[in-house]
Design a protein around this motif. Structure first.
Motif, PDB file in Angstrom:
ATOM      1  N   LEU A   1       0.836  -1.211   0.000  1.00 44.76           N
ATOM      2  CA  LEU A   1       0.000   0.000   0.000  1.00 44.76           C
ATOM      3  C   LEU A   1       0.868   1.258   0.000  1.00 44.76           C
ATOM      4  O   LEU A   1       0.588   2.225  -0.727  1.00 44.76           O
ATOM      5  CB  LEU A   1      -0.934   0.007   1.213  1.00 44.76           C
ATOM      6  N   LYS A   2       1.945   1.221   0.789  1.00 47.46           N
ATOM      7  CA  LYS A   2       2.856   2.367   0.828  1.00 47.46           C
ATOM      8  C   LYS A   2       3.497   2.596  -0.538  1.00 47.46           C
ATOM      9  O   LYS A   2       3.639   3.734  -0.988  1.00 47.46           O
ATOM     10  CB  LYS A   2       3.937   2.147   1.886  1.00 47.46           C
ATOM     11  N   SER A   3       3.856   1.486  -1.190  1.00 47.34           N
ATOM     12  CA  SER A   3       4.496   1.607  -2.506  1.00 47.34           C
ATOM     13  C   SER A   3       3.534   2.212  -3.537  1.00 47.34           C
ATOM     14  O   SER A   3       3.950   2.756  -4.547  1.00 47.34           O
ATOM     15  CB  SER A   3       5.017   0.247  -2.979  1.00 47.34           C
ATOM     16  N   CYS A   4       2.234   2.081  -3.266  1.00 51.27           N
ATOM     17  CA  CYS A   4       1.227   2.691  -4.146  1.00 51.27           C
ATOM     18  C   CYS A   4       0.952   4.143  -3.751  1.00 51.27           C
ATOM     19  O   CYS A   4       0.168   4.834  -4.413  1.00 51.27           O
ATOM     20  CB  CYS A   4      -0.097   1.929  -4.084  1.00 51.27           C
ATOM     21  N   GLY A   5       1.539   4.557  -2.623  1.00 46.82           N
ATOM     22  CA  GLY A   5       1.371   5.942  -2.189  1.00 46.82           C
ATOM     23  C   GLY A   5       0.260   6.170  -1.162  1.00 46.82           C
ATOM     24  O   GLY A   5      -0.047   7.308  -0.824  1.00 46.82           O
ATOM     25  N   TYR A   6      -0.367   5.088  -0.675  1.00 47.77           N
ATOM     26  CA  TYR A   6      -1.438   5.263   0.316  1.00 47.77           C
ATOM     27  C   TYR A   6      -0.837   5.474   1.701  1.00 47.77           C
ATOM     28  O   TYR A   6       0.084   4.770   2.093  1.00 47.77           O
ATOM     29  CB  TYR A   6      -2.366   4.046   0.351  1.00 47.77           C
ATOM     30  N   GLN A   7      -1.398   6.437   2.433  1.00 43.29           N
ATOM     31  CA  GLN A   7      -0.857   6.722   3.767  1.00 43.29           C
ATOM     32  C   GLN A   7      -1.854   6.492   4.885  1.00 43.29           C
ATOM     33  O   GLN A   7      -1.491   6.419   6.047  1.00 43.29           O
ATOM     34  CB  GLN A   7      -0.366   8.181   3.825  1.00 43.29           C
ATOM     35  N   SER A   8      -3.139   6.394   4.517  1.00 43.95           N
ATOM     36  CA  SER A   8      -4.137   6.177   5.574  1.00 43.95           C
ATOM     37  C   SER A   8      -5.226   5.228   5.079  1.00 43.95           C
ATOM     38  O   SER A   8      -5.544   5.194   3.887  1.00 43.95           O
ATOM     39  CB  SER A   8      -4.757   7.502   6.006  1.00 43.95           C
ATOM     40  N   ILE A   9      -5.763   4.478   6.013  1.00 43.46           N
ATOM     41  CA  ILE A   9      -6.755   3.469   5.657  1.00 43.46           C
ATOM     42  C   ILE A   9      -7.951   3.512   6.607  1.00 43.46           C
ATOM     43  O   ILE A   9      -7.889   4.102   7.686  1.00 43.46           O
ATOM     44  CB  ILE A   9      -6.178   2.041   5.723  1.00 43.46           C
TER      45      ILE A   9
ATOM     46  N   LEU B   1      -3.086  -6.409  12.181  1.00 43.17           N
ATOM     47  CA  LEU B   1      -3.222  -5.214  11.339  1.00 43.17           C
ATOM     48  C   LEU B   1      -2.785  -3.956  12.093  1.00 43.17           C
ATOM     49  O   LEU B   1      -2.047  -3.121  11.563  1.00 43.17           O
ATOM     50  CB  LEU B   1      -4.661  -5.070  10.847  1.00 43.17           C
ATOM     51  N   MET B   2      -3.239  -3.829  13.324  1.00 41.81           N
ATOM     52  CA  MET B   2      -2.898  -2.629  14.098  1.00 41.81           C
ATOM     53  C   MET B   2      -1.389  -2.526  14.309  1.00 41.81           C
ATOM     54  O   MET B   2      -0.792  -1.452  14.185  1.00 41.81           O
ATOM     55  CB  MET B   2      -3.632  -2.640  15.451  1.00 41.81           C
ATOM     56  N   GLN B   3      -0.780  -3.659  14.588  1.00 49.55           N
ATOM     57  CA  GLN B   3       0.661  -3.692  14.813  1.00 49.55           C
ATOM     58  C   GLN B   3       1.418  -3.323  13.526  1.00 49.55           C
ATOM     59  O   GLN B   3       2.356  -2.511  13.547  1.00 49.55           O
ATOM     60  CB  GLN B   3       1.061  -5.100  15.291  1.00 49.55           C
TER      61      GLN B   3
ATOM     62  N   ASP C   1       3.936   2.726   9.669  1.00 49.39           N
ATOM     63  CA  ASP C   1       3.558   4.135   9.739  1.00 49.39           C
ATOM     64  C   ASP C   1       2.415   4.480   8.781  1.00 49.39           C
ATOM     65  O   ASP C   1       2.480   5.452   8.027  1.00 49.39           O
ATOM     66  CB  ASP C   1       4.789   5.018   9.456  1.00 49.39           C
ATOM     67  N   ILE C   2       1.396   3.645   8.777  1.00 46.49           N
ATOM     68  CA  ILE C   2       0.182   3.945   8.014  1.00 46.49           C
ATOM     69  C   ILE C   2      -0.916   4.253   9.029  1.00 46.49           C
ATOM     70  O   ILE C   2      -1.073   3.544  10.012  1.00 46.49           O
ATOM     71  CB  ILE C   2      -0.191   2.762   7.093  1.00 46.49           C
ATOM     72  N   ARG C   3      -1.646   5.319   8.770  1.00 48.93           N
ATOM     73  CA  ARG C   3      -2.652   5.777   9.720  1.00 48.93           C
ATOM     74  C   ARG C   3      -3.955   4.994   9.553  1.00 48.93           C
ATOM     75  O   ARG C   3      -4.446   4.844   8.427  1.00 48.93           O
ATOM     76  CB  ARG C   3      -2.918   7.269   9.451  1.00 48.93           C
ATOM     77  N   VAL C   4      -4.511   4.491  10.655  1.00 51.37           N
ATOM     78  CA  VAL C   4      -5.829   3.853  10.596  1.00 51.37           C
ATOM     79  C   VAL C   4      -6.854   4.920  10.971  1.00 51.37           C
ATOM     80  O   VAL C   4      -7.099   5.183  12.140  1.00 51.37           O
ATOM     81  CB  VAL C   4      -5.925   2.628  11.537  1.00 51.37           C
ATOM     82  N   ASP C   5      -7.432   5.561   9.954  1.00 52.35           N
ATOM     83  CA  ASP C   5      -8.346   6.683  10.164  1.00 52.35           C
ATOM     84  C   ASP C   5      -9.661   6.249  10.783  1.00 52.35           C
ATOM     85  O   ASP C   5     -10.236   6.954  11.602  1.00 52.35           O
ATOM     86  CB  ASP C   5      -8.668   7.346   8.814  1.00 52.35           C
ATOM     87  N   GLU C   6     -10.157   5.111  10.320  1.00 50.20           N
ATOM     88  CA  GLU C   6     -11.441   4.647  10.847  1.00 50.20           C
ATOM     89  C   GLU C   6     -11.423   3.147  11.066  1.00 50.20           C
ATOM     90  O   GLU C   6     -10.907   2.390  10.235  1.00 50.20           O
ATOM     91  CB  GLU C   6     -12.580   4.980   9.863  1.00 50.20           C
ATOM     92  N   LEU C   7     -11.994   2.757  12.174  1.00 54.53           N
ATOM     93  CA  LEU C   7     -12.161   1.344  12.462  1.00 54.53           C
ATOM     94  C   LEU C   7     -13.668   1.097  12.413  1.00 54.53           C
ATOM     95  O   LEU C   7     -14.418   1.620  13.227  1.00 54.53           O
ATOM     96  CB  LEU C   7     -11.603   1.027  13.855  1.00 54.53           C
TER      97      LEU C   7
END
Lengths: 330, 330
Positions: B170-178, B199-201, B207-213
């Motif tokens: 996901l990072k390699s695709c440029g995504y920073q938050s999920i 997943l949380m770990q 260093d990807i942000r979990v915006d919503e659970l």
């Protein structure tokens, strides 16, 4: 009340021989066995019912004999069955079996279940008779293509009417000839034979030509995909305008094979399936199919099974079906 | 060989009390029960093993406790289990159960099965202990999120490593938050908690942000579809760039919801799932997912179960996983 001794006397054999027949032992001549079974039938001798009438002991357990665990169609039915079983206080367990394991079902189920539900499965005449003698009723989801001897009550859609609706739709799209992808004739896909017969009849009535009848051993996505890929690679030109599949998993495999080979659906080939599983609405293009009302099956089955356990007789049940027209036919 | 009398003497109770504890009766004080269990453990008293060593009587039957019959992921595992069971001469039966039916499993299984396989299921500490005393081993497919008391051996993929691979992609695709769509915390989806923790770990490490659970009660296509449809209709602007789902059925529901709302995947929202069920390769666009090697599970499980039945101990098994990159992430 009829006893084992009554049966022995009327049949002119010893009580032991009656027991052998009832326990399905192989040490009894065919003629003797038939005579004893005829007397059992005539006198309606049901030993376990007698025991039950004395003890009224029920297990509250039902066995479901499943056929193809890999088909989400069956999984959907199991969910529906389970929900209704719970509401009625029954405990379900599921079992798949090979024909050569049929004998072991007898020792596994006798005294442990109140009834047996067949889901796309079949039992031999002698096994059906055995469970009848044990007072364990059997009910089938989907009509067994082979239902001789003691007939097993079943529920199913009217495949004749369903196939006719499908053909009327195909004709309205201008298709005149089809190929049909279905199962090889074998015990463990016997319930597809009912669909096959209905399709052939409807094709005749609606005057649609069945150009090719393609039979495979396993009715899943992978087999349909690889078989059609090989077939169409070897013979890129086919005469039919539509491909019907006996289930949606195979229709999805056909759509995937078309995509792989650059055959555009429905322009170059229309595709349709049966059952209306979730996946058939999510493929691209989405698949036209015959909807089978899975959610209604649980309650309809448990109601009949409960009646059978109470000693009532039940009739066959016809469920409503409808044609779901999506993108693979137009 | 240790007898029931030995246990009673060491624990300072009567033989009857030992029986009560072993049969899980409620007429024994908690302190007494614990003392008896401690002595049983200390002396390794296993009555059924003794009976077996005298009779060497096995049923050759295994029970599989399934969780979610509607998920083709489980169906694929059942097929694999069944194939391996047949090769080894075991007869399988499948059962779904609610937590409040756990007691009835004891009477159903005791003396009738050689072992119990959990498939995304869990049993309470006392039930696990009960079957241990009965000499009925338990093996779990997928790590139970809760595995205290007598630990149940299991097989699973390394979810930590799998989630990390996914995040690196996901990072390699440029995504920073999920956003992450998963199950509510409840007993019957407990095995998803292992994925949640992984997943949380991994999100933290990469260093990807979990915006919503986002948690839902039922982890299927329909629930994901309708929940996301309602959510995105109410709040059309979301901050995350990718949606991860705890299973592929929900990822397919998410893709369908995006299609319905005109959200283009992956341009406006990337989607990924877990399990690699057939459908995730057939949706449009096809879904990126973590492959779970279902075909390997049958043999790996039956081998361990057979060893357990023979009285051997087995260790946990880690299966190989890999990331399948398709069209919903790029």
């Amino acid at each position: 009340m009829v006893t084992r001794k009554d049966v022995a006397e009327r049949a002119g054999v010893s009580v032991a021989v009656v027991s052998y027949v009832m326990n399905n032992k192989s040490n009894v001549k065919e003629a003797t066995r038939n005579k004893v079974l005829a007397v059992i039938e005539e006198l309606d001798y049901r030993p376990n019912l007698i025991a039950k009438s004395m003890k009224t002991k029920k297990t509250q357990q039902l066995a479901v004999l499943v056929n193809n665990l890999g088909n989400p169609f069956e999984a959907g039915i199991l969910i529906s069955l389970e929900k209704s079983a719970m509401e009625r206080g029954y405990f379900l367990f599921f079992q798949k079996f090979q024909q050569d394991q049929e004998e072991s079902l007898k020792s596994l189920f006798a005294g442990r279940v109140d009834g047996i539900i067949l889901l796309g499965q079949s039992l031999s005449i002698t096994t059906v008779e055995y469970f009848h003698l044990q007072g364990i009723p059997i009910f089938s989801i989907m009509e067994p293509s082979f239902n001789e001897g003691r007939e097993v009550p079943f529920l199913d859609i009217d495949w004749g009417s369903a196939m006719q609706q499908l053909f009327v739709h195909l004709k309205s799209c201008g298709y005149q000839s089809i190929a049909y992808l279905t199962a090889n004739e074998q015990m463990n896909s016997h319930h597809y034979e009912v669909r096959n017969r209905a399709l052939m009849q409807a094709a005749k009535e609606e005057d649609i030509r069945v150009d090719e009848l393609i039979r495979v051993d396993v009715c899943n996505f992978e087999t349909a995909y690889s078989h059609l890929l090989a077939r169409w690679t070897a013979q890129p030109a086919f005469s039919y305008q539509a491909l019907l599949c006996v289930n949606d998993l195979m229709a999805a495999g056909a759509v995937a094979a078309c995509k792989k080979l650059g055959i555009s659906v429905p322009e170059q080939l229309a595709v349709a399936g049966c059952e209306d599983i979730l996946m058939s609405s999510q493929t691209f293009p989405a698949i036209t199919t015959i909807h089978y009302p899975r959610e209604a099956i649980g309650e309809a089955t448990l109601e009949r099974m409960h009646a059978l356990i109470q000693g009532h007789t039940v009739t066959h049940v016809t469920l409503a079906n409808n044609l779901v027209i999506r993108e693979t036919t137009s």
